[in-house]
Design an enzyme around this catalytic site. Structure first.
Site, mmCIF file in Angstrom:
data_model
loop_
_atom_site.group_PDB
_atom_site.id
_atom_site.type_symbol
_atom_site.label_atom_id
_atom_site.label_comp_id
_atom_site.label_asym_id
_atom_site.label_seq_id
_atom_site.Cartn_x
_atom_site.Cartn_y
_atom_site.Cartn_z
ATOM 1 N N SER A 52 -8.048 1.816 3.884
ATOM 2 C CA SER A 52 -8.560 0.640 3.190
ATOM 3 C C SER A 52 -8.476 0.870 1.685
ATOM 4 O O SER A 52 -8.646 1.990 1.206
ATOM 5 C CB SER A 52 -10.010 0.370 3.596
ATOM 6 O OG SER A 52 -10.523 -0.779 2.946
ATOM 7 N N THR A 93 14.488 -1.413 2.863
ATOM 8 C CA THR A 93 15.156 -1.879 1.654
ATOM 9 C C THR A 93 15.260 -0.674 0.728
ATOM 10 O O THR A 93 14.304 -0.303 0.047
ATOM 11 C CB THR A 93 14.354 -3.014 0.979
ATOM 12 O OG1 THR A 93 14.117 -4.057 1.919
ATOM 13 C CG2 THR A 93 15.107 -3.569 -0.223
ATOM 14 N N LYS A 99 -11.489 1.635 11.619
ATOM 15 C CA LYS A 99 -10.900 0.691 10.661
ATOM 16 C C LYS A 99 -10.921 -0.733 11.219
ATOM 17 O O LYS A 99 -11.133 -1.706 10.478
ATOM 18 C CB LYS A 99 -9.464 1.101 10.342
ATOM 19 C CG LYS A 99 -8.710 0.145 9.399
ATOM 20 C CD LYS A 99 -9.431 -0.045 8.078
ATOM 21 C CE LYS A 99 -8.534 -0.615 6.982
ATOM 22 N NZ LYS A 99 -7.823 -1.838 7.307
ATOM 23 N N ASN A 125 -2.413 -0.639 10.167
ATOM 24 C CA ASN A 125 -3.483 -1.303 10.913
ATOM 25 C C ASN A 125 -3.127 -1.449 12.388
ATOM 26 O O ASN A 125 -3.113 -2.555 12.935
ATOM 27 C CB ASN A 125 -3.784 -2.682 10.311
ATOM 28 C CG ASN A 125 -4.595 -2.600 9.037
ATOM 29 O OD1 ASN A 125 -5.343 -1.652 8.836
ATOM 30 N ND2 ASN A 125 -4.451 -3.587 8.174
ATOM 31 N N MET A 177 0.808 -1.211 0.000
ATOM 32 C CA MET A 177 0.000 0.000 0.000
ATOM 33 C C MET A 177 0.843 1.264 0.000
ATOM 34 O O MET A 177 0.531 2.223 -0.704
ATOM 35 C CB MET A 177 -0.966 -0.012 1.188
ATOM 36 C CG MET A 177 -2.046 -1.067 1.054
ATOM 37 S SD MET A 177 -3.225 -1.069 2.428
ATOM 38 C CE MET A 177 -4.063 0.484 2.171
ATOM 39 N N GLY A 178 1.909 1.308 0.770
ATOM 40 C CA GLY A 178 2.710 2.525 0.892
ATOM 41 C C GLY A 178 3.255 3.012 -0.433
ATOM 42 O O GLY A 178 3.203 4.214 -0.743
ATOM 43 N N GLU A 200 -15.818 -6.898 7.428
ATOM 44 C CA GLU A 200 -15.275 -7.559 6.237
ATOM 45 C C GLU A 200 -15.192 -9.064 6.448
ATOM 46 O O GLU A 200 -15.523 -9.853 5.553
ATOM 47 C CB GLU A 200 -13.901 -6.967 5.949
ATOM 48 C CG GLU A 200 -13.143 -7.536 4.783
ATOM 49 C CD GLU A 200 -11.751 -6.927 4.730
ATOM 50 O OE1 GLU A 200 -10.777 -7.670 4.985
ATOM 51 O OE2 GLU A 200 -11.630 -5.720 4.453
ATOM 52 N N HIS A 228 -14.383 -1.924 10.683
ATOM 53 C CA HIS A 228 -14.507 -2.141 9.239
ATOM 54 C C HIS A 228 -13.981 -3.522 8.853
ATOM 55 O O HIS A 228 -14.625 -4.279 8.120
ATOM 56 C CB HIS A 228 -13.733 -1.035 8.509
ATOM 57 C CG HIS A 228 -13.461 -1.288 7.057
ATOM 58 N ND1 HIS A 228 -12.445 -2.124 6.624
ATOM 59 C CD2 HIS A 228 -14.044 -0.798 5.928
ATOM 60 C CE1 HIS A 228 -12.429 -2.156 5.304
ATOM 61 N NE2 HIS A 228 -13.376 -1.352 4.859
ATOM 62 N N ASN A 229 -12.803 -3.870 9.361
ATOM 63 C CA ASN A 229 -12.219 -5.163 9.022
ATOM 64 C C ASN A 229 -12.984 -6.315 9.654
ATOM 65 O O ASN A 229 -13.081 -7.392 9.070
ATOM 66 C CB ASN A 229 -10.750 -5.201 9.442
ATOM 67 C CG ASN A 229 -9.865 -4.466 8.457
ATOM 68 O OD1 ASN A 229 -10.312 -3.557 7.755
ATOM 69 N ND2 ASN A 229 -8.597 -4.835 8.398
ATOM 70 N N GLY A 267 -6.334 -1.666 -0.251
ATOM 71 C CA GLY A 267 -5.474 -2.747 -0.701
ATOM 72 C C GLY A 267 -4.663 -2.389 -1.929
ATOM 73 O O GLY A 267 -4.283 -1.246 -2.163
#
Length: 303
Positions: free
Chosen positions: A123, A32, A175, A97, A11-12, A182, A178-179, A125
């Site tokens: 959210s 890295t 969140k 998260n 995501m980042g 889900e 939310h998950n 992904g």
């Protein structure tokens, strides 16, 4: 605007791309270092750095740094490192998260040292670069308002898919719930397709059924879209093991339900079914694993 992003995972990195393409200057750091260098080579508004001190030096005061590293110790350690290098009134955003109780504790430490803090439940992904991210934000109104150009660029539209949900900690709390929801939705879809998969005499084409339901049906949803995609090549999912991971937020949601004496039978059972998946072979578990891979790029265990 200008901001730093620390952590260039699934995501980042795409968040940095989306912001850069919207015209923001993004300074990035990743453990890295090659990931940061490659990203800067792709996007003209991205600057790569090789250390946190270098990232801080590249940003003009007052700075904003968005942390997108795994929850737990990696987030804790990164926030501590940022605090050792940033100046008073700089803003730290935790977009991972994180457990909201950890967020409340960290926020107290950060603000006591004179920094600003915002927690963002994020959210979207691996699809966020194209579709935008849903952002559930906790923090001071004035800070959230000042950072709104960032949120408007990351969201599906400037006035859709993002908002301040409350004070510090509220973003990660929402969140978490939310998950948890889900989990329940995914389990219901997986069980429904499991019973259709078992009805051999009808020789049902599960991909075709998913496609039919995607339009006009009361169960149409993005999860159903992803289910259809997962079933495109092999509706038996013969290449996937029926082993489903849980990221932790489902557990936290169930624990919160216990703490608040709120009954949560669906979400609780959905969490338990993920545990069961690690013991038994089931089609429903295979489809759950396939859905997680579709929306988040989460690893699946192959046969």
């Amino acid at each position: 605007m200008e901001l730093g992003i620390v952590g260039l995972g699934k995501m980042g990195a795409n968040m940095a791309r989306r912001l850069a393409r919207a015209g923001h200057r993004v300074v990035v750091f990743n453990r890295t270092v090659e990931k940061a260098t490659e990203l800067a080579g792709e996007e003209k508004n991205v600057t790569a750095t090789q250390s946190i001190p270098e990232l801080v030096k590249e940003l003009k005061p007052s700075r904003t740094v968005w942390v997108m590293v795994p929850s737990g110790n990696p987030t804790e350690e990164m926030i501590d490192e940022l605090m050792a290098n940033l100046q008073k009134h700089d803003v730290i955003i935790d977009g991972g998260n994180s457990y909201y109780k950890d967020t409340l504790r960290r926020a107290a430490k950060i603000t006591n040292e004179g920094f600003e803090f915002v927690d963002v439940g994020t959210s979207g992904g691996i699809w966020g670069l194209k579709e935008g991210y849903s952002l559930m934000i906790g923090g001071k109104k004035e800070i959230v308002s000042r950072l709104s150009p960032i949120f408007e660029s990351l969201a599906p539209a400037p006035n859709k898919g993002w908002g301040r949900v409350g004070e510090t900690g509220a973003g990660h709390f929402v969140k978490m719930v939310h998950n948890g929801i889900e989990y329940g939705m995914m389990e219901a879809i997986a069980e429904g397709f499991d019973v259709m998969h078992a009805k051999k005499e009808f020789n049902l084409n599960l991909h075709d059924i998913a496609e039919i339901w995607r339009d006009g049906s009361v169960v149409r949803s993005w999860l159903l879209d992803l289910t259809s995609a997962a079933l495109t090549e092999d509706q038996n999912l013969s290449h996937i093991k029926s082993w489903v991971a849980d990221s932790g937020e489902g557990r936290w949601t169930v624990t919160e339900g216990i703490d608040q004496a709120v009954p949560m039978p669906v979400i609780t059972l959905a969490l338990q079914m993920r545990f069961i998946s690690r013991l038994d072979e089931s089609y429903a578990a295979k489809l759950l694993a396939a859905m997680r891979h579709q929306f988040g790029g989460h690893e699946v265990k192959l046969q």
